[in-house]
Design a protein around this motif. Structure first.
Motif, PDB file in Angstrom:
ATOM      1  N   VAL A 183     110.070   8.956  -0.665  1.00  0.00           N
ATOM      2  CA  VAL A 183     111.274   8.122  -0.663  1.00  0.00           C
ATOM      3  C   VAL A 183     111.168   7.058   0.423  1.00  0.00           C
ATOM      4  O   VAL A 183     111.493   5.877   0.204  1.00  0.00           O
ATOM      5  N   THR A 184     110.691   7.447   1.613  1.00  0.00           N
ATOM      6  CA  THR A 184     110.525   6.491   2.719  1.00  0.00           C
ATOM      7  C   THR A 184     109.452   5.458   2.397  1.00  0.00           C
ATOM      8  O   THR A 184     109.627   4.257   2.642  1.00  0.00           O
ATOM      9  N   LEU A 185     108.325   5.914   1.837  1.00  0.00           N
ATOM     10  CA  LEU A 185     107.251   4.980   1.488  1.00  0.00           C
ATOM     11  C   LEU A 185     107.724   3.971   0.443  1.00  0.00           C
ATOM     12  O   LEU A 185     107.297   2.807   0.464  1.00  0.00           O
ATOM     13  N   GLY A 186     108.581   4.401  -0.466  1.00  0.00           N
ATOM     14  CA  GLY A 186     109.114   3.477  -1.462  1.00  0.00           C
ATOM     15  C   GLY A 186     109.872   2.334  -0.819  1.00  0.00           C
ATOM     16  O   GLY A 186     109.772   1.183  -1.253  1.00  0.00           O
ATOM     17  N   LYS A 187     110.625   2.627   0.247  1.00  0.00           N
ATOM     18  CA  LYS A 187     111.384   1.587   0.940  1.00  0.00           C
ATOM     19  C   LYS A 187     110.475   0.675   1.765  1.00  0.00           C
ATOM     20  O   LYS A 187     110.743  -0.514   1.922  1.00  0.00           O
ATOM     21  N   VAL A 188     109.375   1.241   2.306  1.00  0.00           N
ATOM     22  CA  VAL A 188     108.467   0.461   3.157  1.00  0.00           C
ATOM     23  C   VAL A 188     107.593  -0.480   2.338  1.00  0.00           C
ATOM     24  O   VAL A 188     107.403  -1.648   2.693  1.00  0.00           O
ATOM     25  N   PHE A 189     107.061   0.018   1.215  1.00  0.00           N
ATOM     26  CA  PHE A 189     106.071  -0.747   0.463  1.00  0.00           C
ATOM     27  C   PHE A 189     106.599  -1.355  -0.838  1.00  0.00           C
ATOM     28  O   PHE A 189     106.005  -2.290  -1.370  1.00  0.00           O
ATOM     29  N   PHE A 190     107.696  -0.822  -1.363  1.00  0.00           N
ATOM     30  CA  PHE A 190     108.216  -1.313  -2.643  1.00  0.00           C
ATOM     31  C   PHE A 190     109.718  -1.559  -2.541  1.00  0.00           C
ATOM     32  O   PHE A 190     110.515  -0.849  -3.172  1.00  0.00           O
ATOM     33  N   PRO A 191     110.145  -2.533  -1.764  1.00  0.00           N
ATOM     34  CA  PRO A 191     111.576  -2.781  -1.607  1.00  0.00           C
ATOM     35  C   PRO A 191     112.215  -3.165  -2.933  1.00  0.00           C
ATOM     36  O   PRO A 191     111.711  -4.009  -3.662  1.00  0.00           O
ATOM     37  N   SER A 192     113.312  -2.502  -3.225  1.00  0.00           N
ATOM     38  CA  SER A 192     114.022  -2.746  -4.483  1.00  0.00           C
ATOM     39  C   SER A 192     115.417  -2.171  -4.351  1.00  0.00           C
ATOM     40  O   SER A 192     115.654  -1.259  -3.563  1.00  0.00           O
ATOM     41  N   GLY A 193     116.334  -2.686  -5.119  1.00  0.00           N
ATOM     42  CA  GLY A 193     117.690  -2.163  -5.069  1.00  0.00           C
ATOM     43  C   GLY A 193     117.854  -0.897  -5.872  1.00  0.00           C
ATOM     44  O   GLY A 193     118.890  -0.243  -5.805  1.00  0.00           O
ATOM     45  N   ASN A 194     116.814  -0.510  -6.633  1.00  0.00           N
ATOM     46  CA  ASN A 194     116.886   0.660  -7.497  1.00  0.00           C
ATOM     47  C   ASN A 194     116.044   1.787  -6.914  1.00  0.00           C
ATOM     48  O   ASN A 194     114.820   1.710  -6.911  1.00  0.00           O
ATOM     49  N   PRO A 195     116.665   2.869  -6.420  1.00  0.00           N
ATOM     50  CA  PRO A 195     115.893   3.979  -5.837  1.00  0.00           C
ATOM     51  C   PRO A 195     114.910   4.610  -6.822  1.00  0.00           C
ATOM     52  O   PRO A 195     113.815   5.005  -6.438  1.00  0.00           O
ATOM     53  N   THR A 196     115.285   4.695  -8.094  1.00  0.00           N
ATOM     54  CA  THR A 196     114.383   5.269  -9.095  1.00  0.00           C
ATOM     55  C   THR A 196     113.138   4.396  -9.262  1.00  0.00           C
ATOM     56  O   THR A 196     112.013   4.907  -9.372  1.00  0.00           O
ATOM     57  N   ALA A 197     113.321   3.070  -9.247  1.00  0.00           N
ATOM     58  CA  ALA A 197     112.180   2.157  -9.348  1.00  0.00           C
ATOM     59  C   ALA A 197     111.269   2.294  -8.141  1.00  0.00           C
ATOM     60  O   ALA A 197     110.035   2.255  -8.254  1.00  0.00           O
ATOM     61  N   GLN A 198     111.860   2.458  -6.951  1.00  0.00           N
ATOM     62  CA  GLN A 198     111.055   2.667  -5.751  1.00  0.00           C
ATOM     63  C   GLN A 198     110.216   3.933  -5.865  1.00  0.00           C
ATOM     64  O   GLN A 198     109.013   3.941  -5.556  1.00  0.00           O
ATOM     65  N   LEU A 199     110.863   5.005  -6.309  1.00  0.00           N
ATOM     66  CA  LEU A 199     110.158   6.273  -6.424  1.00  0.00           C
ATOM     67  C   LEU A 199     109.054   6.198  -7.476  1.00  0.00           C
ATOM     68  O   LEU A 199     107.942   6.712  -7.273  1.00  0.00           O
ATOM     69  N   LEU A 200     109.335   5.534  -8.587  1.00  0.00           N
ATOM     70  CA  LEU A 200     108.313   5.364  -9.619  1.00  0.00           C
ATOM     71  C   LEU A 200     107.125   4.559  -9.093  1.00  0.00           C
ATOM     72  O   LEU A 200     105.972   4.872  -9.387  1.00  0.00           O
ATOM     73  N   SER A 201     107.388   3.517  -8.325  1.00  0.00           N
ATOM     74  CA  SER A 201     106.311   2.706  -7.765  1.00  0.00           C
ATOM     75  C   SER A 201     105.464   3.517  -6.792  1.00  0.00           C
ATOM     76  O   SER A 201     104.230   3.419  -6.786  1.00  0.00           O
ATOM     77  N   THR A 202     106.132   4.330  -5.963  1.00  0.00           N
ATOM     78  CA  THR A 202     105.403   5.151  -4.997  1.00  0.00           C
ATOM     79  C   THR A 202     104.534   6.173  -5.709  1.00  0.00           C
ATOM     80  O   THR A 202     103.358   6.358  -5.365  1.00  0.00           O
TER      81      THR A 202
END
Length: 474
Positions: A56-75
């Protein structure tokens, strides 16, 4: 180092061997081999554990997005990308291990694993260098994936070829003990940092610490592996070969073993889908899907892994007594029958319910973690063991195991059905059960293509003939 010794009658020894040659193991060398192989596996899974638990943290660091699910999918997409190159790593390191030796290749994979993990801790954030950040993360993950393509097959082969036939399950189980220790180390560090650091500190610098720890761990692991000698089985294979280094075409490792490769892939599928589901996906499932408190969720998973570590060696010894097939079959039946009830318990949300559901899945997973490190190397003859096992293992992991978090996250998001993880594990259990049906028992028997391996006290006891594996055996 254990050596192949002609079996001649000993003074005052009434028993006589039934085989002209046996390998008499050195208990001290066996323990050193197990430690070195398990530590490398621990470092590999330390990284995977850190990556999963801090996703979850890596998603915010490397894949900034307003959608938490999209961040998690990217990570998890970057996580899964490493598995796409694992078969390539297996095709490189596996045949190389059959040609120049297991010990040298395992030292090389250790260097690459440590370098890839350490590099992640040095990558600037998306806010600093923009799109270059996720690109560099992907490159580091590809290096990790390439190196791990030769790690598990090599480490399990290394232990299997050092261990005595009667205790191969027990010693092999310590490889997955290392896996759990790595997970607990990674998850424990993430949990501690999550509890002690503020969200801003964790996002700005705290997430780097677990990855940077891989540097010292890699040096220690490399030192232990460099001190080991080659396995007795490979040394004997060299002596039989006309050339100093036997060359086995890659085509022979695949087409010449295709039936056994399919069997291997089926066993690896159920092993890794359930493994990644429980240890990699479930922490994020508790946090992102069930809105469970992140720290409490991690602590539950740590407790489950600690329970698995306690049971692991005993379960490994059990496979030596009753066989690998019954233990693996019990795990498949358990996941088929209990996946839905366990997930329903987890969805209740209370600490006790989550612990009971996760604990049940963890104990079922031990059926695979205890048996597979000994069962998989016994599928292939010495001449192609490292290469064929690397190919079969990594193709299956890449297609089904490592993609589990990504696929299940996408399925839950697309269908809204929170029971998808249970259905996915049940499907894997069906395939694993079919593989067990065709699998032949290997417990207590010599590895195919190798002389019987016994402890010094058992040197003059009766040796069980090797089981027949390979093309035409299924």
């Amino acid at each position: 180092m254990p050596t192949a010794t002609p079996a001649a009658p000993a003074v005052h020894a009434p028993a006589r061997p039934v085989s002209p040659e046996v390998t008499v193991t050195d208990p001290a060398l066996v323990r050193r081999a197990v430690k070195a192989a398990a530590l490398g596996n621990a470092m590999e899974w330390f990284d995977f554990g850190v990556y999963s638990y801090i996703a979850v943290t890596l998603g915010k660091v490397f894949f900034p997005s307003g959608n938490p699910t999209a961040q998690l999918l990217s990570t998890f997409g970057a996580f899964a990308a490493a598995f796409l190159v694992r078969p390539l790593g297996g095709m490189v390191f596996g045949p190389l291990g059959d040609r120049i030796g297991r010990q040298k290749v395992l030292a090389l994979t250790m260097i690459l694993m440590a370098a890839g993990t350490f590099a992640i801790g040095l990558i600037p954030s998306y806010g600093t260098i923009g799109v270059g950040a996720p690109v560099l993360l992907l490159v580091a993950r590809l290096v990790q994936g390439f190196s791990t393509g030769g790690e598990y097959a090599g480490a399990s082969t290394f232990i299997a070829e050092y261990a005595p036939d009667k205790k191969r399950g027990f010693f092999g189980s310590w490889l997955e003990f290392g896996t759990l220790a790595g997970y607990i180390g990674g998850a424990g560090l993430v949990t501690l940092m999550t509890a002690l650091l503020s969200t801003d500190d964790l996002l700005s610098w705290g997430w780097r610490v677990p990855f940077l720890v891989a540097g010292p761990m890699g040096i220690v692991g490399l030192y232990l592996r460099m001190r080991l000698e080659e396995t007795p089985a490979f040394a004997a294979e060299l002596e039989k070969s006309e050339a100093a280094r036997p060359k086995v075409p890659l085509r022979e490792m695949i087409t010449g073993q295709w039936r056994t490769l399919l069997l291997c892939m089926g066993l690896v599928l159920v092993f890794n889908v359930t493994d990644y589901m429980l240890l990699s996906y479930m922490p994020s499932y508790l946090t992102s899907e069930l809105k469970y408190d992140e720290t409490h969720g991690l602590l539950v998973v740590l407790g489950v892994m600690a329970l698995m570590m306690i049971v692991q060696p005993f379960a490994g010894a059990l496979t030596d007594r009753i066989g690998r097939r019954p233990v693996i079959a019990a795990g498949c039946a358990g996941f088929l029958a209990l996946s839905v009830p366990a997930l329903l318990l987890i969805r209740q949300g209370s600490l006790l319910a989550v612990a009971l559901g996760m604990g049940a899945l963890g104990l079922l997973l031990v059926c695979f973690t205890a048996a597979m490190p000994a069962a998989l190397p016994a599928l292939f003859p010495t001449r192609v063991r490292y290469g064929s096992l690397s190919i079969g293992f990594n193709v299956s992991v890449s297609l089904f195991g490592g993609t589990t978090p990504l696929v299940v996250t996408a399925l839950v998001g697309a269908t809204g059905n929170m029971m998808m993880p249970a259905y996915y594990m049940m499907g894997a259990a069906v395939i694993g059960g079919a593989a067990v049906w065709f699998m032949k028992e290997s417990a207590g028997r010599p590895l195919p293509g190798s002389a019987p391996s016994v402890e010094p006290a058992d040197r003059w006891h009766t040796v069980v003939p090797a089981a027949r594996f390979g093309p035409g055996s299924l």
